[in-house]
Write a protein that holds these residues in place. Structure first.
Motif, short mmCIF file in Angstrom:
data_model
loop_
_atom_site.label_atom_id
_atom_site.label_comp_id
_atom_site.label_asym_id
_atom_site.label_seq_id
_atom_site.Cartn_x
_atom_site.Cartn_y
_atom_site.Cartn_z
N ALA A 23 13.70 -2.48 2.41
CA ALA A 23 13.83 -1.49 1.67
C ALA A 23 12.81 -0.66 1.65
O ALA A 23 11.53 -0.98 1.70
N ILE A 24 13.02 0.71 1.75
CA ILE A 24 11.91 1.61 1.94
C ILE A 24 11.19 1.52 0.75
O ILE A 24 9.65 2.00 0.98
N GLU A 25 11.49 1.18 -0.46
CA GLU A 25 10.67 1.50 -1.82
C GLU A 25 9.54 -0.03 -1.55
O GLU A 25 8.65 0.21 -2.08
N ASN A 26 9.83 -1.06 -0.72
CA ASN A 26 8.82 -2.03 -0.52
C ASN A 26 7.54 -1.40 0.44
O ASN A 26 6.62 -1.65 -0.05
N ALA A 27 8.03 -0.35 1.23
CA ALA A 27 6.86 0.19 2.03
C ALA A 27 5.97 1.29 0.99
O ALA A 27 5.06 1.27 0.93
N PHE A 28 6.73 1.96 0.23
CA PHE A 28 6.00 2.63 -0.78
C PHE A 28 5.21 1.86 -1.59
O PHE A 28 4.00 2.34 -1.96
N GLU A 29 5.59 0.76 -1.96
CA GLU A 29 4.90 0.07 -3.07
C GLU A 29 3.63 -0.55 -2.27
O GLU A 29 2.43 -0.28 -2.59
N ASP A 30 3.57 -0.72 -0.97
CA ASP A 30 2.49 -1.31 -0.22
C ASP A 30 1.82 -0.05 0.21
O ASP A 30 0.59 -0.25 -0.07
N MET A 31 2.27 1.06 0.34
CA MET A 31 1.43 2.30 0.58
C MET A 31 0.61 2.44 -0.64
O MET A 31 -0.65 2.86 -0.70
N ASP A 32 1.26 2.65 -1.75
CA ASP A 32 0.57 2.90 -2.90
C ASP A 32 -0.60 1.82 -3.24
O ASP A 32 -1.86 2.19 -3.65
N ARG A 33 -0.66 0.53 -2.77
CA ARG A 33 -1.44 -0.62 -2.86
C ARG A 33 -2.57 0.00 -2.20
O ARG A 33 -3.59 -0.18 -2.53
N LEU A 34 -2.10 0.00 -0.96
CA LEU A 34 -3.25 0.35 0.11
C LEU A 34 -4.14 1.46 -0.20
O LEU A 34 -5.32 1.52 -0.33
N ILE A 35 -3.54 2.57 -0.56
CA ILE A 35 -4.20 3.74 -0.96
C ILE A 35 -4.96 3.82 -2.42
O ILE A 35 -6.43 4.01 -2.34
N LYS A 36 -4.74 2.71 -3.32
CA LYS A 36 -5.52 2.46 -4.34
C LYS A 36 -6.73 1.54 -3.99
O LYS A 36 -7.63 1.66 -4.55
N GLU A 37 -6.37 0.70 -3.21
CA GLU A 37 -7.51 -0.23 -2.67
C GLU A 37 -8.51 0.54 -2.17
O GLU A 37 -9.84 -0.05 -2.23
N LYS A 38 -8.18 1.39 -1.20
CA LYS A 38 -9.04 2.16 -0.26
C LYS A 38 -9.85 3.37 -0.95
O LYS A 38 -10.70 3.91 -0.56
N SER A 39 -9.05 3.99 -1.98
CA SER A 39 -9.80 4.99 -2.81
C SER A 39 -10.95 4.72 -3.60
O SER A 39 -11.15 3.66 -4.16
N PRO A 40 -11.83 5.49 -3.46
CA PRO A 40 -13.18 5.21 -4.19
C PRO A 40 -12.94 5.06 -5.79
O PRO A 40 -11.95 5.68 -6.34
N LYS A 41 -13.81 4.16 -6.43
CA LYS A 41 -13.68 3.81 -7.81
C LYS A 41 -14.12 5.15 -8.49
O LYS A 41 -15.07 5.65 -8.20
N GLN A 42 -13.43 5.63 -9.55
CA GLN A 42 -14.00 6.46 -10.17
C GLN A 42 -14.45 6.03 -11.64
O GLN A 42 -13.68 5.36 -12.23
N SER A 43 -15.71 6.47 -11.77
CA SER A 43 -16.40 5.87 -13.19
C SER A 43 -15.99 6.82 -14.49
O SER A 43 -15.73 8.18 -14.13
#
Length: 71
Positions: A50-70
């Motif tokens: 389901a395409i929603e699974n791809a969306f969830e995976d992409m959300d996770r990848l982006i969150k993990e790779k995004s710089p942490k904001q203090s």
């Protein structure tokens, strides 16, 4: 155009709609985080689920790779 590229284009457009943005902005963000090739390489998995699974995976990848904001 290959099936993989057609699906990647479709995925970018659908993910952009899901995030209420544009495919260009999604692609720029993936490029910034060096995730574009990885997401493209996930064709076999993403197009079989389901395409929603791809969306969830992409959300996770982006969150993990995004710089942490203090705070």
């Amino acid at each position: 155009m290959t099936e993989e590229m057609e699906f990647f284009t479709f995925l970018m457009e659908q993910y952009a709609h899901y995030k209420k943005t544009t495919a260009d902005k999604v692609l720029c963000r993936l490029d910034e985080l060096k995730l574009t090739d990885y997401v493209f390489s996930m064709y076999e998995m993403y197009h079989a689920e389901a395409i929603e699974n791809a969306f969830e995976d992409m959300d996770r990848l982006i969150k993990e790779k995004s710089p942490k904001q203090s705070n």
